[in-house]
Design an enzyme around this catalytic site. Structure first.
Site, short mmCIF file in Angstrom:
data_model
loop_
_atom_site.label_atom_id
_atom_site.label_comp_id
_atom_site.label_asym_id
_atom_site.label_seq_id
_atom_site.Cartn_x
_atom_site.Cartn_y
_atom_site.Cartn_z
N SER A 142 0.87 -1.18 0.00
CA SER A 142 0.00 0.00 0.00
C SER A 142 0.91 1.23 0.00
O SER A 142 2.10 1.13 0.34
CB SER A 142 -0.83 -0.01 1.29
OG SER A 142 -1.44 1.24 1.52
N TYR A 155 -1.75 -1.80 10.34
CA TYR A 155 -1.72 -1.86 8.87
C TYR A 155 -0.42 -1.27 8.34
O TYR A 155 0.24 -1.86 7.48
CB TYR A 155 -2.94 -1.09 8.34
CG TYR A 155 -3.18 -1.20 6.86
CD1 TYR A 155 -3.87 -2.29 6.33
CD2 TYR A 155 -2.77 -0.19 5.98
CE1 TYR A 155 -4.12 -2.38 4.96
CE2 TYR A 155 -3.01 -0.28 4.62
CZ TYR A 155 -3.70 -1.37 4.11
OH TYR A 155 -3.95 -1.46 2.77
P1 NAD Z 1 -11.18 -6.39 -0.37
O1 NAD Z 1 -11.76 -6.35 0.99
O2 NAD Z 1 -12.02 -6.03 -1.55
O3 NAD Z 1 -10.57 -7.84 -0.66
C1 NAD Z 1 -9.82 -8.50 0.30
C2 NAD Z 1 -9.74 -9.95 -0.06
O4 NAD Z 1 -9.02 -10.63 0.96
C3 NAD Z 1 -11.11 -10.65 -0.14
O5 NAD Z 1 -11.10 -11.61 -1.16
C4 NAD Z 1 -11.23 -11.32 1.22
O6 NAD Z 1 -12.12 -12.43 1.24
C5 NAD Z 1 -9.79 -11.73 1.43
N1 NAD Z 1 -9.46 -12.02 2.81
C6 NAD Z 1 -9.63 -11.25 3.90
N2 NAD Z 1 -9.21 -11.90 4.99
C7 NAD Z 1 -8.74 -13.10 4.55
C8 NAD Z 1 -8.19 -14.22 5.20
N3 NAD Z 1 -8.00 -14.26 6.52
N4 NAD Z 1 -7.83 -15.28 4.45
C9 NAD Z 1 -8.01 -15.29 3.11
N5 NAD Z 1 -8.54 -14.24 2.44
C10 NAD Z 1 -8.89 -13.18 3.18
O7 NAD Z 1 -9.87 -5.50 -0.29
P2 NAD Z 1 -8.95 -4.80 -1.42
O8 NAD Z 1 -9.16 -3.36 -1.29
O9 NAD Z 1 -9.10 -5.46 -2.73
O10 NAD Z 1 -7.53 -5.12 -0.80
C11 NAD Z 1 -6.62 -6.05 -1.35
C12 NAD Z 1 -5.23 -5.72 -0.87
O11 NAD Z 1 -4.87 -4.42 -1.36
C13 NAD Z 1 -5.08 -5.67 0.65
O12 NAD Z 1 -3.84 -6.22 1.02
C14 NAD Z 1 -5.10 -4.18 0.94
O13 NAD Z 1 -4.41 -3.86 2.11
C15 NAD Z 1 -4.41 -3.63 -0.30
N6 NAD Z 1 -4.68 -2.23 -0.58
C16 NAD Z 1 -5.96 -1.79 -0.80
C17 NAD Z 1 -6.15 -0.44 -1.07
C18 NAD Z 1 -7.52 0.12 -1.33
O14 NAD Z 1 -7.64 1.34 -1.38
N7 NAD Z 1 -8.54 -0.69 -1.55
C19 NAD Z 1 -5.08 0.44 -1.09
C20 NAD Z 1 -3.80 -0.04 -0.86
C21 NAD Z 1 -3.62 -1.38 -0.60
#
Ligand code: NAD
Length: 260
Positions: A142, A155
């Site tokens: 991130s 985080y």
């Molecule tokens: P999201 O909530 O849409 O998806 C998260 C995914 O992780 C889902 O498929 C969920 O079922 C899975 N998950 C959660 N806990 C789990 C577990 N214990 N075991 C297996 N699967 C699990 O989130 P996203 O926004 O797509 O985030 C994906 C990644 O990107 C994360 O690591 C997040 O920190 C990172 N990220 C997101 C953003 C943002 O703005 N959305 C920004 C920077 C980084």
């Protein structure tokens, strides 16, 4: 571009992980989906990707906070495809609270899912990658892997740690044909962020529109959410042969957030 390759994408039933899984399947890779959700919806997703792209798609509901389930995920991919060429460590959760109120169990869960799962999965797939002298490890950190915001201690610690893990693995494995890189997205409008918009609106006593403008995108020079498809295209590049010399990097795709 990824024909005859197989990939595990953790946390790929939703958001960024699903976008990366789709893009990999579109490039011809066989993939293992992972994550939580409604069983019927996940099966429809899995079968839909197979139909649309003519690749093999498997699903594992492994909980990334449990090391033995992470190892079972790697084993499933090996059993189904004979090898694991690419892993995307993407599963992640968020918890927002002042440090003095930060729940211990939430701290442990954020560290386990966002950081330790990557360690366990890399450890499980590296012997096979070394034997074949090919591997692509892609970690989704991130902008919070490069900078900090208040109330996100677990985080920010986990995402900084993930970049450190990726760099270490990169130097260790550089001579084995294996690369490890980290993608650092700014805000992407996924379910994870939708929930934060609602939570922060309540916490700050402001409207959801104000949260987006004044809290989330205030640092992103471009003032727009990053698109899942943009991140997926970067992941495809990192997985490709063209990225063979690129390793140990932490690539910001954050609309100009961390350049300040
Ligand atoms: P999201 O909530 O849409 O998806 C998260 C995914 O992780 C889902 O498929 C969920 O079922 C899975 N998950 C959660 N806990 C789990 C577990 N214990 N075991 C297996 N699967 C699990 O989130 P996203 O926004 O797509 O985030 C994906 C990644 O990107 C994360 O690591 C997040 O920190 C990172 N990220 C997101 C953003 C943002 O703005 N959305 C920004 C920077 C980084």
């Amino acid at each position: 571009m990824l024909k005859h390759k197989s990939a595990i994408i953790t946390g790929s039933t939703s958001g960024i992980g699903l976008g990366i899984a789709r893009a990999f399947a579109a490039q011809g890779a066989d993939i293992v989906l992972n994550g939580f959700g409604n069983a019927a919806e996940i099966e429809a997703l899995r079968a839909g990707l197979e139909r649309e792209f003519g690749v093999k798609v498997r699903y594992s509901g492994a909980d990334m906070s449990q090391p033995e389930q992470v190892r079972a995920l790697a084993e499933l991919a090996r059993a189904e495809f004979g090898q694991v060429d690419i892993v995307v460590n993407n599963a992640g959760i968020q918890h927002v609270a002042p440090i003095e109120d930060f729940d211990d169990a939430k701290w442990n869960a954020v560290l386990a899912i966002n950081l330790s799962s990557a360690f366990h999965l890399i450890k499980a797939v590296v012997p096979g990658m070394k034997a074949r002298r090919f591997g692509r490890i892609i970690n989704v950190a991130s902008a919070h892997g490069l900078t900090a915001s208040p109330f996100k201690s677990a985080y920010v610690a986990a995402k900084h740690g993930l970049i450190g893990l990726s760099k270490t693995v990169a130097v260790e494995l550089a001579e084995h044909g294996i690369t490890s890189n980290t993608i650092c997205p700014g805000y992407v409008k996924t379910p994870l962020v939708e929930k934060q918009i609602a939570d922060q609106a309540k916490a700050h006593g402001i409207s959801p529109e104000q949260v987006v403008r004044e809290v989330m995108l205030s640092h992103q020079a471009r003032k727009e959410f990053i698109q899942v498809e943009e991140l997926a295209a970067l992941a495809v590049f990192l997985a490709s042969d063209a990225a063979a010399s690129m390793t140990g990097t932490a690539l910001a795709m954050d609309g100009g957030w961390t350049l300040h």
